[in-house]
Design a protein around this motif. Sequence first.
Motif, PDB file in Angstrom:
ATOM      1  N   GLU A 306       0.832  -1.212   0.000  1.00  0.00           N
ATOM      2  CA  GLU A 306       0.000   0.000   0.000  1.00  0.00           C
ATOM      3  C   GLU A 306       0.859   1.252   0.000  1.00  0.00           C
ATOM      4  O   GLU A 306       0.531   2.244  -0.640  1.00  0.00           O
ATOM      5  CB  GLU A 306      -0.924   0.002   1.234  1.00  0.00           C
ATOM      6  N   CYS A 307       1.970   1.208   0.739  1.00  0.00           N
ATOM      7  CA  CYS A 307       2.839   2.379   0.794  1.00  0.00           C
ATOM      8  C   CYS A 307       3.502   2.614  -0.557  1.00  0.00           C
ATOM      9  O   CYS A 307       3.609   3.749  -1.009  1.00  0.00           O
ATOM     10  CB  CYS A 307       3.900   2.224   1.881  1.00  0.00           C
ATOM     11  N   GLU A 308       3.927   1.514  -1.192  1.00  0.00           N
ATOM     12  CA  GLU A 308       4.544   1.673  -2.513  1.00  0.00           C
ATOM     13  C   GLU A 308       3.576   2.339  -3.468  1.00  0.00           C
ATOM     14  O   GLU A 308       3.926   3.287  -4.174  1.00  0.00           O
ATOM     15  CB  GLU A 308       4.955   0.307  -3.081  1.00  0.00           C
ATOM     16  N   SER A 309       2.325   1.868  -3.445  1.00  0.00           N
ATOM     17  CA  SER A 309       1.396   2.439  -4.432  1.00  0.00           C
ATOM     18  C   SER A 309       1.020   3.875  -4.073  1.00  0.00           C
ATOM     19  O   SER A 309       0.627   4.649  -4.934  1.00  0.00           O
ATOM     20  CB  SER A 309       0.181   1.540  -4.647  1.00  0.00           C
ATOM     21  N   ALA A 310       1.180   4.253  -2.798  1.00  0.00           N
ATOM     22  CA  ALA A 310       0.900   5.655  -2.421  1.00  0.00           C
ATOM     23  C   ALA A 310       2.158   6.513  -2.498  1.00  0.00           C
ATOM     24  O   ALA A 310       2.109   7.706  -2.183  1.00  0.00           O
ATOM     25  CB  ALA A 310       0.318   5.687  -1.010  1.00  0.00           C
ATOM     26  N   GLY A 311       3.271   5.891  -2.848  1.00  0.00           N
ATOM     27  CA  GLY A 311       4.523   6.645  -2.934  1.00  0.00           C
ATOM     28  C   GLY A 311       5.076   7.064  -1.581  1.00  0.00           C
ATOM     29  O   GLY A 311       5.718   8.098  -1.456  1.00  0.00           O
ATOM     30  N   LEU A 312       4.786   6.261  -0.574  1.00  0.00           N
ATOM     31  CA  LEU A 312       5.269   6.568   0.787  1.00  0.00           C
ATOM     32  C   LEU A 312       6.403   5.623   1.158  1.00  0.00           C
ATOM     33  O   LEU A 312       6.396   4.455   0.737  1.00  0.00           O
ATOM     34  CB  LEU A 312       4.146   6.337   1.809  1.00  0.00           C
TER      35      LEU A 312
END
Length: 463
Positions: A306-312
């Motif tokens: 989820e973080c990867e897809s949110a760029g976090l």
Amino acid sequence: MSRSAHPAGPRHADVLTEGHYSAPPTDLNALDKKVWARTVRRNDDGVVTVGGIEVSRLAEEFGTPAYFLDESDFRARCRAWADAFGQDADVFYAGKAFLSRAVVRWLQEEGLNLDVCSGGELTTALDAGMPAERIAFHGNNKSAEEIEKAVRAGVGRIVLDSFQEIVRVAHIAQSQGKRQRVQIRVTVGVEAHTHEFIATAHEDQKFGIALADGQAAEAVRRALRLDGLELIGIHSHIGSQIFDMAGFEVSARRVVQLLAEVRDEHGVELPEIDLGGGLGIAYTSEDDPREPHEIAKALTEIVTRECESAGLATPRISVEPGRAIVGPTAFTLYEVGTIKPLEGLRTYVSVDGGMSDNIRTALYDAEYSVALVSRTSDAGPMLTRVVGKHCESGDIVVRDAFLPADLAPGDLIAVPATGAYCRSMASNYNHALRPPVVAVNEGGARVIVRRETEEDLLRLDVG
Ligand code: LLP
């Protein structure tokens, strides 16, 4: 332990359709590893042992009812959780499940942190030497005194549970010249599949601040503005005794979504998320709990994805297992007293404890298993209800249980998986004396919480 044929005969048929069991186990003397602490065995004489010590000896030395806790099992479970999550995550044991000074020392030795939810738990933790920075302080209605004490001690985090508390903690921290590390507890709107009283992420309840309607985002806004607070992350605890990982996945996804919103609005990436506790354990043979490494893998993967897809950047994850660590490590040992066969119904087996040492059956309709542990028996199965000695009919320890038909007063029976939320929720109802907790380890046994005495009762009664 399998439940196959039904040798009890048709006499029990009507009752059984209402009960939790469809058939008695094939071998009443067998001990299902799933529900018993790791070192529990039955020796060649038929007596059950824990840590190599016979329960009959334990009963003689420590009396009944009593909780016997397998220390090596507790420590092994701590290590399993710590290893599963590794260096990039933190495991906080939830002290509400069961807390004592010995437990605090074991946690320290095994590298765990501690979640406390009251001034009393905080005092116990600090008294036993837990470094304050390894303590998380929870609660939906912390008093000003509790917050003052936590801030003064320097707890690693306070989990903020309401708008009022954001201001209160900031104010107290400032008045002590400190900046308190905090997380905000959010309710993510998940209906956890568990008993209503222990589900905590749906919106209509007392915990946390709802993600819905932008309330949690507003809480973040306010917390970031206050000098007394260092907002380190978001917290979500969805409930307890949960087996299905789906709720955790939704929770993780929604928390990460909030982190992305916070980044977009404030240009700040909060460095931590806490996904709470709540992992289920086996109370009966029918329960199939997940292992810590499976849970760690699933949670880490979701958060990372989820973080990867949110760029976090992936935040540091923490979890707060209570039951999953201490629950399976203990059993309650009782002596059988009155036995009352009710023709065509079942046999009521009364023990020397009851709802004062295990309220979970009455409160949550919890299921437990039970075994005759002072001897083996070749007798057939008898459908029983194991009840306590309290003055009410809801005083049930095990609702439906098969025990050998030759069960007699003086036999010892034990209920496994009572390490969590039994001693910690024990009461003095009917002026019962709360049982001791005895830690058993490699052939040695020692009291870690002593039995209450009548003097203890009278000492409180100052009228
Ligand atoms: N973290 C928070 C914020 C919690 O509220 C709880 C439990 C935990 C962690 C630990 O949950 P666990 O891993 O032990 O399920 N008395 C009930 C359980 C109440 C749980 C309350 N909060 C019972 O006997 O089932």
